[in-house]
Design a protein around this motif. Sequence first.
Motif, mmCIF file in Angstrom:
data_model
loop_
_atom_site.group_PDB
_atom_site.id
_atom_site.type_symbol
_atom_site.label_atom_id
_atom_site.label_comp_id
_atom_site.label_asym_id
_atom_site.label_seq_id
_atom_site.Cartn_x
_atom_site.Cartn_y
_atom_site.Cartn_z
ATOM 1 N N ILE A 1 0.777 -1.609 0.126
ATOM 2 C CA ILE A 1 0.239 0.095 -0.166
ATOM 3 C C ILE A 1 1.013 1.438 0.267
ATOM 4 N N ILE A 2 2.180 1.022 0.425
ATOM 5 C CA ILE A 2 3.185 1.972 1.127
ATOM 6 C C ILE A 2 3.664 2.867 -0.464
ATOM 7 N N ILE A 3 4.234 1.517 -0.932
ATOM 8 C CA ILE A 3 4.257 1.435 -2.965
ATOM 9 C C ILE A 3 3.661 2.370 -3.747
ATOM 10 N N ILE A 4 2.380 1.267 -3.403
ATOM 11 C CA ILE A 4 1.417 1.867 -4.558
ATOM 12 C C ILE A 4 1.005 3.386 -4.461
ATOM 13 N N ALA A 5 1.146 4.046 -2.559
ATOM 14 C CA ALA A 5 0.948 5.691 -2.378
ATOM 15 C C ALA A 5 1.743 6.136 -2.890
ATOM 16 N N ALA A 6 2.899 5.806 -2.860
ATOM 17 C CA ALA A 6 4.154 6.476 -3.316
ATOM 18 C C ALA A 6 4.053 7.025 -4.519
ATOM 19 N N ILE A 7 3.684 5.728 -5.583
ATOM 20 C CA ILE A 7 4.203 6.248 -6.763
ATOM 21 C C ILE A 7 2.969 6.692 -7.526
ATOM 22 N N VAL A 8 1.548 6.818 -6.958
ATOM 23 C CA VAL A 8 0.730 7.653 -6.859
ATOM 24 C C VAL A 8 0.653 9.262 -7.225
ATOM 25 N N VAL A 9 1.852 9.563 -5.855
ATOM 26 C CA VAL A 9 2.332 10.131 -5.721
ATOM 27 C C VAL A 9 3.302 11.229 -6.302
ATOM 28 N N LEU A 10 3.899 10.377 -6.222
ATOM 29 C CA LEU A 10 5.066 10.241 -7.518
ATOM 30 C C LEU A 10 5.415 11.518 -8.994
ATOM 31 N N VAL A 11 3.595 10.404 -9.486
ATOM 32 C CA VAL A 11 3.935 10.520 -10.997
ATOM 33 C C VAL A 11 3.390 12.057 -11.093
ATOM 34 N N PRO A 12 2.769 12.642 -10.450
ATOM 35 C CA PRO A 12 2.174 13.838 -11.149
ATOM 36 C C PRO A 12 3.494 14.840 -10.408
ATOM 37 N N VAL A 13 4.394 14.874 -9.087
ATOM 38 C CA VAL A 13 4.752 15.651 -9.005
ATOM 39 C C VAL A 13 5.653 15.533 -9.994
ATOM 40 N N ALA A 14 6.601 14.402 -10.549
ATOM 41 C CA ALA A 14 7.454 14.365 -11.367
ATOM 42 C C ALA A 14 7.587 14.335 -13.120
ATOM 43 N N ALA A 15 5.878 14.647 -13.039
ATOM 44 C CA ALA A 15 4.730 15.002 -14.304
ATOM 45 C C ALA A 15 5.262 16.585 -13.805
ATOM 46 N N PHE A 16 4.989 17.005 -13.110
ATOM 47 C CA PHE A 16 4.975 18.340 -12.880
ATOM 48 C C PHE A 16 5.969 19.340 -13.449
ATOM 49 N N ALA A 17 7.112 18.616 -12.944
ATOM 50 C CA ALA A 17 8.419 18.976 -12.186
ATOM 51 C C ALA A 17 9.034 19.001 -14.129
ATOM 52 N N TRP A 18 8.723 18.287 -14.723
ATOM 53 C CA TRP A 18 9.225 18.371 -16.117
ATOM 54 C C TRP A 18 8.826 19.033 -16.819
ATOM 55 N N TRP A 19 7.227 19.184 -16.440
ATOM 56 C CA TRP A 19 6.499 20.944 -16.994
ATOM 57 C C TRP A 19 7.299 21.654 -16.837
ATOM 58 N N LEU A 20 7.613 22.176 -15.549
ATOM 59 C CA LEU A 20 8.351 22.877 -15.430
ATOM 60 C C LEU A 20 10.136 23.772 -15.728
ATOM 61 N N LEU A 21 10.893 22.346 -15.512
ATOM 62 C CA LEU A 21 11.789 22.388 -15.513
ATOM 63 C C LEU A 21 11.947 22.081 -17.154
ATOM 64 N N SER A 22 11.666 21.271 -17.928
ATOM 65 C CA SER A 22 12.581 20.658 -19.315
ATOM 66 C C SER A 22 12.877 22.472 -19.488
ATOM 67 N N PRO A 23 11.581 23.676 -19.736
ATOM 68 C CA PRO A 23 12.118 24.611 -20.818
ATOM 69 C C PRO A 23 13.602 25.174 -20.821
#
Length: 198
Positions: free
Chosen positions: A6-28
């Motif tokens: 459950i902890i692993i699944i919760a971490a994935i659910v949180v980290l994927v959107p955070v990583a996507a947002f970080a890429w959108w913000l920093l990739s430019p």
Amino acid sequence: MRKKNIIIIAAIVVLVPVAAFAWWLLSPLFLSTTVDEEFPFAATAEIPADMTMAEVEMVMETMAKMDQEPMVEPMPEMTVQPVALASGSFRDADSFHRGSGTATIYQVPDGGHVLRFEDFMVTNGPDLRVLLAEPGDPMSRDELQSGGYTHLAKLKGNIGNQNYEIPADIDLSEQNSVIIYCMPFHVIFSVAPLEKAG
């Protein structure tokens, strides 16, 4: 064991959107988009009454790509040319948000207006927009917003020559600068104060 899953699944659910947002913000910061548009073909054309500028542009662009037989007679020179109404050079907003090149507002033969960037370059960022603004040289978001501005379009690329059609309902006499603006964070990236043509 089940609690660990459950902890692993919760971490994935949180980290994927955070990583996507970080890429959108920093990739430019690491990626650039280069645009190299010619001045619109239709800008030097007389627009027939039953056609729009966009339709003429499409026809002329298509014809320019076709192989043509050489003309025997020289083409007569166009008597109506685009007229530069105002122009300015992009400046840095600060030591990190930098810009260069020129912005020129042209009146085209059908009475419409085009904003053209030449030799343009700006620091890349998320969701950059092209604005026409009433303040002549705004230094901050507050100065820009209190003076008023018009959103023209999403920036096509942070490098290169590009064109933006200006809607007919914009009063150009009240527009004194072109702004490259980061919409999500309300940050000015570059400003081109406009000087009216003599």
